[in-house]
Design an enzyme around this catalytic site. Structure first.
Site, PDB file in Angstrom:
ATOM      1  N   THR A 273     -15.413   1.227  -2.698  1.00 14.53           N
ATOM      2  CA  THR A 273     -14.607   0.835  -1.391  1.00 14.53           C
ATOM      3  C   THR A 273     -15.029   0.914  -0.275  1.00 14.53           C
ATOM      4  O   THR A 273     -14.849   0.104   0.404  1.00 14.53           O
ATOM      5  CB  THR A 273     -13.570   2.008  -1.591  1.00 14.53           C
ATOM      6  OG1 THR A 273     -12.858   2.063  -3.206  1.00 14.53           O
ATOM      7  CG2 THR A 273     -12.521   1.841  -0.788  1.00 14.53           C
TER       8      THR A 273
ATOM      9  N   PHE B 111      -5.402   7.396   6.421  1.00 18.14           N
ATOM     10  CA  PHE B 111      -5.815   6.359   6.808  1.00 18.14           C
ATOM     11  C   PHE B 111      -4.554   5.085   6.800  1.00 18.14           C
ATOM     12  O   PHE B 111      -5.031   4.011   7.159  1.00 18.14           O
ATOM     13  CB  PHE B 111      -7.042   5.627   5.805  1.00 18.14           C
ATOM     14  CG  PHE B 111      -7.116   5.724   4.510  1.00 18.14           C
ATOM     15  CD1 PHE B 111      -6.103   4.622   3.799  1.00 18.14           C
ATOM     16  CD2 PHE B 111      -7.242   6.915   3.598  1.00 18.14           C
ATOM     17  CE1 PHE B 111      -5.837   4.632   2.592  1.00 18.14           C
ATOM     18  CE2 PHE B 111      -7.089   6.780   2.284  1.00 18.14           C
ATOM     19  CZ  PHE B 111      -6.545   5.784   1.621  1.00 18.14           C
TER      20      PHE B 111
ATOM     21  N   ASN C 122     -13.076  -3.951   4.176  1.00 18.79           N
ATOM     22  CA  ASN C 122     -13.992  -3.864   3.230  1.00 18.79           C
ATOM     23  C   ASN C 122     -13.831  -5.033   2.327  1.00 18.79           C
ATOM     24  O   ASN C 122     -14.320  -5.316   1.185  1.00 18.79           O
ATOM     25  CB  ASN C 122     -13.872  -2.677   2.348  1.00 18.79           C
ATOM     26  CG  ASN C 122     -12.464  -2.613   1.683  1.00 18.79           C
ATOM     27  OD1 ASN C 122     -11.831  -3.405   1.884  1.00 18.79           O
ATOM     28  ND2 ASN C 122     -12.445  -1.558   0.772  1.00 18.79           N
TER      29      ASN C 122
ATOM     30  N   HIS D 175      -9.610  -6.655  -2.000  1.00 18.86           N
ATOM     31  CA  HIS D 175      -9.074  -5.553  -2.578  1.00 18.86           C
ATOM     32  C   HIS D 175      -8.884  -6.154  -4.249  1.00 18.86           C
ATOM     33  O   HIS D 175      -8.855  -7.057  -4.482  1.00 18.86           O
ATOM     34  CB  HIS D 175      -7.420  -5.503  -2.114  1.00 18.86           C
ATOM     35  CG  HIS D 175      -6.651  -4.575  -3.034  1.00 18.86           C
ATOM     36  ND1 HIS D 175      -6.692  -3.518  -3.235  1.00 18.86           N
ATOM     37  CD2 HIS D 175      -5.639  -5.098  -4.121  1.00 18.86           C
ATOM     38  CE1 HIS D 175      -5.675  -2.872  -4.059  1.00 18.86           C
ATOM     39  NE2 HIS D 175      -5.122  -4.042  -4.794  1.00 18.86           N
TER      40      HIS D 175
ATOM     41  N   ARG E 239     -18.699  -6.215  -1.358  1.00 23.09           N
ATOM     42  CA  ARG E 239     -18.817  -5.367  -0.239  1.00 23.09           C
ATOM     43  C   ARG E 239     -20.005  -5.230   0.207  1.00 23.09           C
ATOM     44  O   ARG E 239     -20.074  -4.879   1.486  1.00 23.09           O
ATOM     45  CB  ARG E 239     -17.728  -3.983  -0.645  1.00 23.09           C
ATOM     46  CG  ARG E 239     -16.265  -4.296  -0.801  1.00 23.09           C
ATOM     47  CD  ARG E 239     -15.843  -3.271  -1.597  1.00 23.09           C
ATOM     48  NE  ARG E 239     -14.107  -3.319  -1.492  1.00 23.09           N
ATOM     49  CZ  ARG E 239     -13.532  -2.723  -2.455  1.00 23.09           C
ATOM     50  NH1 ARG E 239     -14.016  -1.883  -3.333  1.00 23.09           N
ATOM     51  NH2 ARG E 239     -12.241  -2.985  -2.326  1.00 23.09           N
TER      52      ARG E 239
ATOM     53  N   GLU F 266       1.061  -5.324  -8.643  1.00 20.89           N
ATOM     54  CA  GLU F 266       0.733  -6.112  -7.572  1.00 20.89           C
ATOM     55  C   GLU F 266       0.638  -7.608  -7.898  1.00 20.89           C
ATOM     56  O   GLU F 266       0.916  -8.354  -6.760  1.00 20.89           O
ATOM     57  CB  GLU F 266      -1.050  -5.693  -7.287  1.00 20.89           C
ATOM     58  CG  GLU F 266      -0.976  -4.071  -6.914  1.00 20.89           C
ATOM     59  CD  GLU F 266      -2.393  -3.758  -6.797  1.00 20.89           C
ATOM     60  OE1 GLU F 266      -2.613  -2.692  -6.220  1.00 20.89           O
ATOM     61  OE2 GLU F 266      -3.449  -4.689  -6.895  1.00 20.89           O
TER      62      GLU F 266
ATOM     63  N   TYR G 281       0.830  -1.081   0.151  1.00 19.68           N
ATOM     64  CA  TYR G 281      -0.045   0.009  -0.037  1.00 19.68           C
ATOM     65  C   TYR G 281       0.838   1.439   0.026  1.00 19.68           C
ATOM     66  O   TYR G 281       0.347   2.482   0.556  1.00 19.68           O
ATOM     67  CB  TYR G 281      -0.966  -0.034   1.229  1.00 19.68           C
ATOM     68  CG  TYR G 281      -2.062  -1.085   1.020  1.00 19.68           C
ATOM     69  CD1 TYR G 281      -3.137  -0.697  -0.003  1.00 19.68           C
ATOM     70  CD2 TYR G 281      -2.217  -2.010   1.893  1.00 19.68           C
ATOM     71  CE1 TYR G 281      -4.301  -1.583  -0.119  1.00 19.68           C
ATOM     72  CE2 TYR G 281      -3.411  -2.670   1.574  1.00 19.68           C
ATOM     73  CZ  TYR G 281      -4.512  -2.581   0.731  1.00 19.68           C
ATOM     74  OH  TYR G 281      -5.423  -3.231   0.505  1.00 19.68           O
TER      75      TYR G 281
HETATM   76  P1  CMP Z   1      -8.246  -1.241  -1.154  1.00 17.92           P
HETATM   77  O1  CMP Z   1      -8.674  -1.227  -2.480  1.00 17.92           O
HETATM   78  O2  CMP Z   1      -7.438  -2.314  -0.645  1.00 17.92           O
HETATM   79  O3  CMP Z   1      -7.182   0.150  -1.299  1.00 17.92           O
HETATM   80  C1  CMP Z   1      -6.875   0.874  -0.537  1.00 17.92           C
HETATM   81  C2  CMP Z   1      -7.782   0.605   0.911  1.00 17.92           C
HETATM   82  O4  CMP Z   1      -7.491   1.614   1.847  1.00 17.92           O
HETATM   83  C3  CMP Z   1      -8.868   0.624   0.608  1.00 17.92           C
HETATM   84  O5  CMP Z   1      -9.158  -0.548  -0.176  1.00 17.92           O
HETATM   85  C4  CMP Z   1      -9.690   0.813   1.912  1.00 17.92           C
HETATM   86  O6  CMP Z   1      -9.952  -0.603   2.526  1.00 17.92           O
HETATM   87  C5  CMP Z   1      -8.812   1.710   2.659  1.00 17.92           C
HETATM   88  N1  CMP Z   1      -9.204   2.870   3.045  1.00 17.92           N
HETATM   89  C6  CMP Z   1      -9.439   3.412   4.255  1.00 17.92           C
HETATM   90  N2  CMP Z   1      -9.910   4.573   4.224  1.00 17.92           N
HETATM   91  C7  CMP Z   1     -10.136   4.969   2.846  1.00 17.92           C
HETATM   92  C8  CMP Z   1     -10.291   6.263   2.266  1.00 17.92           C
HETATM   93  N3  CMP Z   1     -10.938   7.273   2.944  1.00 17.92           N
HETATM   94  N4  CMP Z   1     -10.609   5.945   0.783  1.00 17.92           N
HETATM   95  C9  CMP Z   1      -9.979   4.994   0.193  1.00 17.92           C
HETATM   96  N5  CMP Z   1      -9.510   3.926   0.994  1.00 17.92           N
HETATM   97  C10 CMP Z   1      -9.605   3.984   2.114  1.00 17.92           C
END
Ligand code: CMP
Length: 142
Positions: free
Chosen positions: A92, A58, A113, A116, A103, A127, A50
């Site tokens: 998301t 976050f 959530n 990914h 989701r 990735e 990440y």
């Molecule tokens: P993912 O697709 O795994 O990529 C980044 C992750 O950050 C996203 O899913 C969410 O689980 C997490 N996340 C937490 N807060 C936020 C936010 N405000 N916007 C986007 N992603 C977030």
């Protein structure tokens, strides 16, 4: 075109015992599993995976959450796989995810959530290479 995308079933979904239900949705939508493993991410792996979010507010919570339990990492292969996976996942934030999406059905919060999925061909390639060697990926559409 036939594409590959990286999918992660996150710790909350593994804990809920819905690995199979989620994979079944991919298969029913015409996506094939080209690679798969279960693993517990190290903090270093989660931070690197990440890395683009390092400066986001976050980031720390996201990393803590992603190392809180095992995950299932997969390469999905199929027609239009990147967009198809994103459609199946839903937004998301589970509160905004359309009914019937993974989701909407399984996620608890924006961090927890459930899944990914890569967001572009470039990130998909990065990735996939992050988790799998070439000889761990099995083409399903030759
Ligand atoms: P993912 O697709 O795994 O990529 C980044 C992750 O950050 C996203 O899913 C969410 O689980 C997490 N996340 C937490 N807060 C936020 C936010 N405000 N916007 C986007 N992603 C977030």
């Amino acid at each position: 075109a036939i594409e590959r995308t990286l999918s992660i079933i996150k710790p909350d979904a593994v804990a809920k015992n819905v690995i199979g239900e989620i994979i079944s949705r991919f298969e029913k939508a015409g996506l094939c599993i080209a690679a798969l493993k279960m693993m517990k991410l190290t903090r270093q792996q989660a931070e690197a995976f990440y890395g683009v979010h390092r400066d986001k507010p976050f980031f720390d919570d996201l990393v803590e959450y992603m190392i809180s339990g095992p995950v299932v990492v997969q390469v999905l292969e199929g027609e239009n796989a990147i967009a198809k996976n994103r459609e199946l996942m839903g937004a998301t934030n589970p509160k905004e995810a359309a009914p019937g999406t993974i989701r909407a059905d399984f996620a608890d919060s924006i961090d927890a959530n459930a899944v990914h999925g890569s967001d572009s061909p470039e990130t998909a390639a990065q990735e996939i290479a992050f988790f799998f060697k070439d000889d761990e990926i099995f083409p399903r559409f030759d």
